[in-house]
Design a protein around this motif. Structure first.
Motif, PDB file in Angstrom:
ATOM      1  N   SER A  48       0.835  -1.204   0.000  1.00 44.37           N
ATOM      2  CA  SER A  48       0.000   0.000   0.000  1.00 44.37           C
ATOM      3  C   SER A  48       0.864   1.246   0.000  1.00 44.37           C
ATOM      4  O   SER A  48       0.562   2.225  -0.652  1.00 44.37           O
ATOM      5  N   SER A 104      -5.532  -1.437  -4.942  1.00 42.96           N
ATOM      6  CA  SER A 104      -6.399  -1.608  -3.781  1.00 42.96           C
ATOM      7  C   SER A 104      -7.513  -2.595  -4.075  1.00 42.96           C
ATOM      8  O   SER A 104      -7.971  -3.300  -3.198  1.00 42.96           O
ATOM      9  N   LYS A 105      -7.926  -2.641  -5.311  1.00 40.80           N
ATOM     10  CA  LYS A 105      -8.925  -3.647  -5.685  1.00 40.80           C
ATOM     11  C   LYS A 105      -8.390  -5.035  -5.401  1.00 40.80           C
ATOM     12  O   LYS A 105      -9.044  -5.870  -4.811  1.00 40.80           O
ATOM     13  N   ARG A 110      -6.207  -5.922  -3.413  1.00 41.86           N
ATOM     14  CA  ARG A 110      -6.116  -6.234  -2.005  1.00 41.86           C
ATOM     15  C   ARG A 110      -7.437  -6.748  -1.461  1.00 41.86           C
ATOM     16  O   ARG A 110      -7.461  -7.643  -0.638  1.00 41.86           O
ATOM     17  N   THR A 111      -8.514  -6.193  -1.949  1.00 37.41           N
ATOM     18  CA  THR A 111      -9.826  -6.661  -1.517  1.00 37.41           C
ATOM     19  C   THR A 111      -9.921  -8.161  -1.695  1.00 37.41           C
ATOM     20  O   THR A 111     -10.289  -8.899  -0.794  1.00 37.41           O
TER      21      THR A 111
END
Lengths: 521, 170
Positions: free
Chosen positions: A486, A501-502, A504-505
């Motif tokens: 991140s 970040s997607k 990571r989801t």
């Protein structure tokens, strides 16, 4: 309560503006010097400027009491001394006399500019002309020349404004709007119906004093006994038959004046007062129409200048590049789609392949459109109509070309582009479709687009490499590793950041549910 | 500890550009506002993103960071967007939880029902997922305090350069 968080970079701006208006604060004596310093330092001064801003930020906290007192003082003066503010205004209204005095104060050009905020256009122009001449004096010979040129330029503009009484702000705005409309619709001979309808609504609802207003026009038309409908549309910018209308109304005015003379001399029976009233009304109508006519002429000239400068081509090119670029961006942003269809959230190679497929599809689509544009001499509007179908339309376009139905397809497209108005007008669509081909521009645009595209491919590859690593890091790593990710991505572009970040989801959800709370610290 | 906003009373540069903006014509101002936004917006987004650490902070505060530019000021905002996240959290109404933290010891007792169907009451910490209270904020306000001098500098430079260029064109 205001929604969300809002932080203004500068504070006390309202106090500052009010303080200058009421005279509590002296407008910065050396405003032009400050601007000059800033401009001279140019980009090199970025750090220096930032440092001084940081000092000011610190001062703002340290001196908050002083600033608050100043603000209070300004507010109070504002309440007590409205006459002082009015004094400034009336002073600048007499710009003619005051100006000579102003000029004597060599070092307070900024004061003039500040003092003339609420003054006439003339006073602003004059004061600003001086600011311009002085502000660039520090640039050395070239800068001085620029400053003088600027001052002269402004002088010319001001002079133009003063030449015609019609050339008011509102009039220029009208010309501007009309020119924009002409450019946007690309129509010769007048604006579109939508525009006229909008303008009519504007006119009907505008209630400001001194503005042209539909009810005033209706009154005038009623008194003079003229066709209100035609007049209103002409006021709103309908140029169809405008010059005939103007001529007709002028003629009618002459008739009325002739009648008036006859009645006056007793050669004709009639109510003299009534005829005078009619003449006054008719004069208002004619002057309004003449203004509309002049606006239409200016706007048409502006549109021609725009066209001559190659504006439409550039615009069409920009639009095409946008469309193609959107498709490419989709290719990058299509991770969610990929995830949904492939059910392999952590399959980097598959994802990259899918992205490449999307880029290929875009390229293919573009070259097919290019092919059609050349074969059928399509206008830019028609090319855009096909492009608007989007890349997903690519396979269908390919089949259309393969099956030899392309001629039929193009005929439909051509009929559809701009067909709406013709249908209303009762034109036979099949019979006359005007083909306005400008393939050289289109070719150029596509060439440019193609060149741009290849650059993009390189970028995309670089991005995916980064993304690939990120995916790998997430797939293999522990929770700590993810924090690292991140931090890395925060420095990267927004697109990449969203992408990261997607991802990571997807990976985190399964393993972190229990630890969610700990993550906070 | 440095401050947050910059008072116009204390900065000659800001005074100069605000005065300058007052006398420019409408079209130039429009262009300058647009250029300022283009310069400042990415900086602000970057700053907030760098200050956000948890996923919640990213979603609620960083992804909603925006910039508004007027003739007199530049406003940095976050969580003013009204759209709810997929779980139903609306950043514009609950931004204060990730930004200012919450009373982490807060407990709530509420009715629950066991799998067998027996009703009973549970007491839980309901705000443990947030940081402890901090009036100075955790994400947006520190980001603003850090970046405001830079943004003010960018804003000033954009306006000055824009005025200069506008003159050269005429």
């Amino acid at each position: 309560m205001a929604k969300g968080i809002n932080i203004g970079v500068a504070s006390d701006t309202r106090d500052f503006a009010k303080g200058i208006k009421t005279g509590v604060i002296d407008p910065l004596e050396d405003a032009s010097e400050v601007l000059e310093d800033l401009a001279r330092d140019g980009d090199k001064a970025g750090d220096k400027l930032e440092r001084s801003m940081r000092d000011a930020q610190r001062d703002t906290e340290k001196l908050s009491d002083e600033y608050r007192d100043l603000g209070r003082q300004i507010q109070e003066t504002g309440r007590k001394g409205r006459d002082l503010g009015d004094g400034v205004k009336s002073g600048t209204d007499k710009a003619g006399e005051g100006l000579d005095e102003f000029k004597d104060e060599a070092n307070s050009t900024a004061r003039e500019a500040a003092a003339s905020f609420d003054g006439s256009a003339e006073s602003i122009g004059d004061a600003f002309q001086e600011v311009a001449a002085n502000a660039f004096a520090g640039f050395g010979p070239a800068g001085a020349a620029a400053g003088i040129a600027a001052a002269i330029g402004i002088g010319v503009v001001i002079q133009k404004i003063n030449e015609g009484t019609e050339d008011s702000e509102a009039f220029r705005q009208k010309v501007g709007e009309l020119a924009t409309e002409l450019i946007e619709t690309g129509r010769e001979g007048g604006p579109g119906i939508d525009y006229i309808v909008d303008r009519l609504k504007d006119l009907a609802t505008s209630a400001e004093e001194g503005d042209e207003n539909l009810s005033d026009l209706a009154d005038a038309a009623d008194i003079a006994g003229r066709n209100y409908r035609k007049l209103a549309q002409a006021y709103a910018g309908n140029v169809d038959g405008l010059s005939d209308l103007v001529d007709g109304e002028k003629e009618y005015l002459e008739q009325l004046e002739h009648q008036q003379q006859l009645i006056d001399s007793g050669a004709l029976d009639g109510d003299l007062n009534a005829i005078i009233e009619k003449i006054e009304a008719q004069k208002r109508i004619v002057s309004g129409l003449e203004e509309s006519e002049k606006a239409a002429e200016d706007a048409a000239a502006a549109e021609q200048a725009y066209a001559a400068a190659g504006g439409p081509e550039l615009e069409a090119k920009a639009e095409r590049i946008d469309t193609i670029q959107d498709a490419l961006n989709d290719a990058i942003g299509a991770y969610t789609d990929f995830e949904a269809t492939e059910e392999k959230a952590a399959d980097p190679q598959g994802y990259i392949d899918a992205m490449q497929a999307r880029i290929d599809a875009t390229t293919n689509f573009n070259s097919n459109v290019n092919l059609l544009a050349e074969k059928f001499q399509l206008s830019t509007d028609e090319v855009q109509a096909i492009l608007d179908q989007g890349v997903d339309f690519g396979p269908m376009l390919q089949s259309i070309i393969d099956s030899g139905l392309d001629a039929e397809f193009i005929a439909k497209i051509q009929a559809a582009v701009g067909g709406g108005e013709e249908i209303v007008a009762g034109a036979n669509l099949d019979a006359s479709v005007e083909v306005d081909a400008d393939t050289s521009a289109a070719d150029e645009a596509i060439d440019k687009t193609a060149a741009k595209e290849s650059e993009n491919t390189v970028e995309v590859k670089a991005d995916t490499k980064q993304a690939e690593e990120d995916i790998q890091a997430v797939a293999d790593g522990t929770y700590t590793a993810k924090i690292g990710t991140s931090v890395d991505t925060s420095a990267a572009s927004t697109a990449l950041y969203n992408f990261a970040s997607k991802k990571r989801t997807v990976t985190l959800q399964a393993e972190i549910v229990d630890r969610q709370g700990q993550k906070v610290y | 500890m440095s401050g947050l906003r910059i008072s116009v009373h204390g900065s000659k540069q800001l005074q100069a550009i605000i005065l300058a903006m007052k006398v420019l014509d409408r079209e130039t101002k429009k262009i300058l506002r647009r250029e300022t936004k283009a310069m400042v917006d990415p900086e602000w987004r970057k700053a907030v993103t760098e200050h956000a650490s948890t996923r919640l902070e990213h979603r609620v505060l960083a992804d909603t960071a925006r910039v508004r530019v007027s003739d007199q000021n530049v406003t940095l905002s976050s969580a003013t967007v009204g759209r709810s996240l997929s779980g139903g959290l609306k950043p514009s109404t609950h931004y204060y939880l990730p930004e200012f933290g919450a009373d982490r010891s807060q407990e709530r007792t509420y009715d629950a029902r066991s799998r067998k169907g027996t009703a009973y009451q549970v007491t839980r910490h309901t705000t443990r997922q947030f940081r402890p209270r901090n009036r100075k904020g955790y994400v947006v306000y520190p980001a603003a305090a850090d970046i405001i001098p830079r943004i003010a500098a960018l804003w000033t430079q954009t306006i000055v350069r824009g005025i200069h260029e506008a003159f050269e064109k005429r």
